[in-house]
Design a protein around this motif. Structure first.
Motif, mmCIF file in Angstrom:
data_model
loop_
_atom_site.group_PDB
_atom_site.id
_atom_site.type_symbol
_atom_site.label_atom_id
_atom_site.label_comp_id
_atom_site.label_asym_id
_atom_site.label_seq_id
_atom_site.Cartn_x
_atom_site.Cartn_y
_atom_site.Cartn_z
ATOM 1 N N VAL A 318 8.000 -1.515 -25.215
ATOM 2 C CA VAL A 318 7.379 -2.720 -25.771
ATOM 3 C C VAL A 318 7.398 -3.850 -24.747
ATOM 4 O O VAL A 318 6.496 -4.689 -24.698
ATOM 5 C CB VAL A 318 8.103 -3.139 -27.067
ATOM 6 C CG1 VAL A 318 7.473 -4.396 -27.655
ATOM 7 C CG2 VAL A 318 8.074 -2.003 -28.084
ATOM 8 N N ALA A 319 8.417 -3.848 -23.881
ATOM 9 C CA ALA A 319 8.542 -4.916 -22.882
ATOM 10 C C ALA A 319 7.396 -4.900 -21.875
ATOM 11 O O ALA A 319 7.185 -5.891 -21.167
ATOM 12 C CB ALA A 319 9.875 -4.792 -22.150
ATOM 13 N N HIS A 320 6.660 -3.790 -21.800
ATOM 14 C CA HIS A 320 5.485 -3.757 -20.923
ATOM 15 C C HIS A 320 4.411 -4.718 -21.420
ATOM 16 O O HIS A 320 3.641 -5.274 -20.632
ATOM 17 C CB HIS A 320 4.924 -2.332 -20.863
ATOM 18 C CG HIS A 320 3.631 -2.226 -20.114
ATOM 19 N ND1 HIS A 320 3.547 -2.383 -18.748
ATOM 20 C CD2 HIS A 320 2.358 -2.001 -20.558
ATOM 21 C CE1 HIS A 320 2.282 -2.252 -18.372
ATOM 22 N NE2 HIS A 320 1.541 -2.011 -19.448
ATOM 23 N N TYR A 321 4.383 -4.931 -22.737
ATOM 24 C CA TYR A 321 3.347 -5.771 -23.334
ATOM 25 C C TYR A 321 3.854 -7.170 -23.687
ATOM 26 O O TYR A 321 3.089 -8.135 -23.661
ATOM 27 C CB TYR A 321 2.812 -5.103 -24.608
ATOM 28 C CG TYR A 321 2.305 -3.707 -24.390
ATOM 29 C CD1 TYR A 321 1.064 -3.483 -23.801
ATOM 30 C CD2 TYR A 321 3.072 -2.599 -24.752
ATOM 31 C CE1 TYR A 321 0.594 -2.201 -23.587
ATOM 32 C CE2 TYR A 321 2.610 -1.313 -24.547
ATOM 33 C CZ TYR A 321 1.374 -1.119 -23.958
ATOM 34 O OH TYR A 321 0.916 0.154 -23.745
ATOM 35 N N VAL A 322 5.121 -7.256 -24.040
ATOM 36 C CA VAL A 322 5.687 -8.525 -24.512
ATOM 37 C C VAL A 322 6.720 -8.996 -23.496
ATOM 38 O O VAL A 322 7.766 -8.368 -23.331
ATOM 39 C CB VAL A 322 6.329 -8.361 -25.908
ATOM 40 C CG1 VAL A 322 6.886 -9.690 -26.392
ATOM 41 C CG2 VAL A 322 5.315 -7.805 -26.899
ATOM 42 N N ARG A 323 6.417 -10.097 -22.826
ATOM 43 C CA ARG A 323 7.280 -10.599 -21.753
ATOM 44 C C ARG A 323 7.895 -11.941 -22.143
ATOM 45 O O ARG A 323 7.313 -12.685 -22.942
ATOM 46 C CB ARG A 323 6.462 -10.773 -20.462
ATOM 47 C CG ARG A 323 5.661 -9.541 -20.043
ATOM 48 C CD ARG A 323 6.546 -8.489 -19.419
ATOM 49 N NE ARG A 323 5.806 -7.283 -19.072
ATOM 50 C CZ ARG A 323 5.195 -7.095 -17.898
ATOM 51 N NH1 ARG A 323 5.217 -8.053 -16.983
ATOM 52 N NH2 ARG A 323 4.570 -5.960 -17.650
ATOM 53 N N PRO A 324 9.063 -12.269 -21.569
ATOM 54 C CA PRO A 324 9.668 -13.589 -21.828
ATOM 55 C C PRO A 324 8.685 -14.717 -21.520
ATOM 56 O O PRO A 324 7.993 -14.694 -20.501
ATOM 57 C CB PRO A 324 10.871 -13.615 -20.880
ATOM 58 C CG PRO A 324 11.232 -12.167 -20.697
ATOM 59 C CD PRO A 324 9.927 -11.423 -20.708
ATOM 60 N N GLY A 325 8.638 -15.683 -22.420
ATOM 61 C CA GLY A 325 7.714 -16.800 -22.271
ATOM 62 C C GLY A 325 6.421 -16.624 -23.031
ATOM 63 O O GLY A 325 5.693 -17.594 -23.263
ATOM 64 N N ASP A 326 6.124 -15.385 -23.442
ATOM 65 C CA ASP A 326 4.904 -15.127 -24.210
ATOM 66 C C ASP A 326 5.070 -15.606 -25.654
ATOM 67 O O ASP A 326 6.190 -15.629 -26.184
ATOM 68 C CB ASP A 326 4.587 -13.624 -24.237
ATOM 69 C CG ASP A 326 4.159 -13.098 -22.873
ATOM 70 O OD1 ASP A 326 3.832 -13.932 -22.010
ATOM 71 O OD2 ASP A 326 4.155 -11.864 -22.696
ATOM 72 N N PRO A 327 3.975 -15.949 -26.314
ATOM 73 C CA PRO A 327 4.058 -16.287 -27.750
ATOM 74 C C PRO A 327 4.648 -15.155 -28.581
ATOM 75 O O PRO A 327 5.428 -15.396 -29.500
ATOM 76 C CB PRO A 327 2.601 -16.571 -28.125
ATOM 77 C CG PRO A 327 1.948 -16.989 -26.849
ATOM 78 C CD PRO A 327 2.613 -16.181 -25.779
ATOM 79 N N LEU A 328 4.287 -13.912 -28.246
ATOM 80 C CA LEU A 328 4.834 -12.775 -28.993
ATOM 81 C C LEU A 328 6.337 -12.637 -28.766
ATOM 82 O O LEU A 328 7.083 -12.268 -29.677
ATOM 83 C CB LEU A 328 4.129 -11.478 -28.580
ATOM 84 C CG LEU A 328 2.758 -11.232 -29.206
ATOM 85 C CD1 LEU A 328 2.099 -10.018 -28.574
ATOM 86 C CD2 LEU A 328 2.873 -11.047 -30.717
ATOM 87 N N PHE A 329 6.777 -12.938 -27.556
ATOM 88 C CA PHE A 329 8.213 -12.873 -27.267
ATOM 89 C C PHE A 329 8.961 -13.915 -28.099
ATOM 90 O O PHE A 329 10.029 -13.637 -28.656
ATOM 91 C CB PHE A 329 8.453 -13.106 -25.774
ATOM 92 C CG PHE A 329 9.884 -12.913 -25.353
ATOM 93 C CD1 PHE A 329 10.356 -11.661 -25.000
ATOM 94 C CD2 PHE A 329 10.764 -13.987 -25.317
ATOM 95 C CE1 PHE A 329 11.676 -11.478 -24.616
ATOM 96 C CE2 PHE A 329 12.085 -13.821 -24.942
ATOM 97 C CZ PHE A 329 12.543 -12.558 -24.585
ATOM 98 N N ALA A 330 8.386 -15.116 -28.179
ATOM 99 C CA ALA A 330 9.014 -16.171 -28.979
ATOM 100 C C ALA A 330 9.094 -15.763 -30.446
ATOM 101 O O ALA A 330 10.107 -15.995 -31.122
ATOM 102 C CB ALA A 330 8.230 -17.477 -28.826
ATOM 103 N N GLU A 331 8.025 -15.137 -30.961
ATOM 104 C CA GLU A 331 8.039 -14.669 -32.353
ATOM 105 C C GLU A 331 9.106 -13.596 -32.557
ATOM 106 O O GLU A 331 9.831 -13.600 -33.551
ATOM 107 C CB GLU A 331 6.663 -14.114 -32.728
ATOM 108 C CG GLU A 331 5.608 -15.167 -32.980
ATOM 109 C CD GLU A 331 5.710 -15.763 -34.373
ATOM 110 O OE1 GLU A 331 6.604 -15.357 -35.139
ATOM 111 O OE2 GLU A 331 4.893 -16.642 -34.691
ATOM 112 N N ALA A 332 9.200 -12.670 -31.594
ATOM 113 C CA ALA A 332 10.188 -11.594 -31.708
ATOM 114 C C ALA A 332 11.611 -12.149 -31.669
ATOM 115 O O ALA A 332 12.488 -11.697 -32.415
ATOM 116 C CB ALA A 332 9.980 -10.580 -30.586
#
Length: 455
Positions: A318-332
């Protein structure tokens, strides 16, 4: 010192009481009050003392009658007092502290007497908005303090209105048939107060108001607010209370949804151009999950190599798609985990990611993180390699299917053989195995809760 024969006033439960001093002691007074009762009070309780001395030889009834007449006269004088006007004059003067006599003279335009001073003090104690009495002096409140007190009074009046109207509203809702709205603005506020109180108890912002509303309405059992809100149509019978109580996020932000759409549009072709990612699509991974699982996050492979066994544990990357600083990362980060309820699920990531491109779906190219572990025939670890990879799941199996294939399927048989050896080794090392059953809870279409236990 207050001597015998003085007419004094004191407060009893916030109300002025007029009394005659019948005996004076250094720190206490014996009194006969307007109700004909003898009272013994400390000097600190006295609010006002007359200048004039009165005879104490009359009968108890006559003295009490005289005190009641005096009280009535002073109450009538209160009607001629406008504290706000006097307060405005005092604020213009710039002074803060005054004698009661001075303010009484300012009000009545004549020399103060016992009755006018008493009437003024009664007004001050009845309406604490503009003045405060302390130790024989009257202090004018500042404009800021008056504004603050006005807000408090408005809030208190609003609270009392909510309590009165709340009790009436609850009576309508609990009637047969129940009143299910539409509700007025204040009624919506009342239901919101009750809702928050049921969810957060004493931590609710208006817990005390909610308690008074429910008490006035005669609802004092722990779950009465829940049944009330169900009858009002605010909640369903199977309302998810933990979800509301913990304020768990259900919807994703616009930025997170937009990023998810962008990820889907990118596709998987870029995986093959990454030199650091192993192409393991020649392997035949297996997922083993429950029959209703939609998000497959791990898969297994096994190969026999010269009497040894290469076991692959492949985790969705999943980290391939969701990286620190991304909106999705913040949601996760905000959610922490996917949450499963009998009636549904709240995913950590949008479903078209967690159940789509980030799920190891059969026959689909997927990014993974692979742990390739070479084991000896006795299940001893000989070599480990961990690397990002590309895989394609060949088979999707359920737990029940695997149980039936333990002896008939070559790959399942090898995995089970290694599992048994690893388990035996764990036990020999002192592992404590606790055979807790799996608990599966679901709600049928009729709202009935079913609980199944399985090994």
């Amino acid at each position: 010192m207050i001597v015998t024969g003085k007419l004094i006033e004191y407060l009893d439960n916030g109300k002025f009481v007029c009394a005659l001093v019948t005996e004076s002691q250094p720190k206490r007074l014996r009194l006969l009050n307007q109700n004909g009762r003898e009272v013994n009070l400390p000097l600190s309780r006295i609010v006002h003392c007359s200048r004039q001395t009165h005879p104490t030889t009359a009968s108890r009834e006559a003295i009490a009658r005289q005190l009641r007449d005096t009280t009535e006269k002073r109450c009538l004088l209160m009607d001629h007092i406008n504290l706000e006007e006097i307060w405005e004059l005092t604020t213009e003067d710039g002074s803060e502290t005054f004698s009661p006599d001075f303010l009484a003279e300012l009000i009545f335009g004549e020399q103060a007497n016992d009755d006018t001073v008493s009437a003024f003090l009664r007004c001050v104690f009845a309406d604490k908005l503009f003045f405060k009495y302390k130790e024989g002096l009257v202090r004018a409140n500042s404009p800021e303090k008056v504004a603050q007190l006005i807000k408090q009074l408005e809030k208190e009046a609003r609270r009392n209105q909510q309590i009165d109207e709340g009790a009436q509203l609850i009576a309508r809702i609990m009637a047969n048939p129940p009143d299910t709205g539409p509700f007025s603005q204040i009624e919506e506020e009342i239901l919101s107060i009750v809702r928050d109180y049921y969810l957060f108890a004493q931590d609710a912002a208006e817990a005390e108001t909610a308690q008074n509303i429910l008490k006035t309405a005669g609802l004092q059992r722990p779950h009465d607010p829940y049944h009330l809100l169900v009858r009002a149509g605010v909640w369903t019978v199977n309302e998810n209370i933990p979800l509301l109580r913990h304020d768990l996020p259900v919807n994703f932000s616009l930025a997170a949804r937009q990023q998810a759409e962008h990820i889907l549009q990118r596709g998987q072709k870029e995986l093959f151009t990454d030199p650091g990612r192993l192409d393991l699509t020649h392997l035949a991974p297996i997922t083993i999950d429950g029959p209703t699982t939609l998000d497959f996050d791990d898969a297994l492979t096994i190969e026999e190599q010269d009497g040894k066994y290469l076991v692959g544990i492949h985790i969705s990357d999943v980290a391939h798609y969701v990286r620190p600083g991304d909106p999705l990362f913040a949601e996760a980060m905000r959610r922490g985990t996917s949450i499963y309820f009998p009636e549904g699920q709240i995913p950590m990531l949008p479903r078209h990611l967690s159940q789509g491109i980030c799920s190891l779906i059969q026959d689909e190219i997927r990014a993974a993180f692979s742990f390739m572990i070479l084991l000896s025939p006795e299940a001893e670890i000989l070599r480990v390699r961990i690397a990002p990879s590309i895989i394609k799941v060949r088979r999707r199996l359920t737990y029940d299917e695997v149980d039936r294939m333990l002896e008939s399927d070559p790959e399942i048989r090898l995995l089970n053989m290694l599992r048994q050896k690893l388990r035996t080794e764990r036990i020999n090392r002192g592992a404590l195995l606790l055979p807790f059953p799996d608990v599966n809870i679901f709600i049928d279409n009729h709202g009935k809760v079913h609980v199944n236990l399985s090994k």
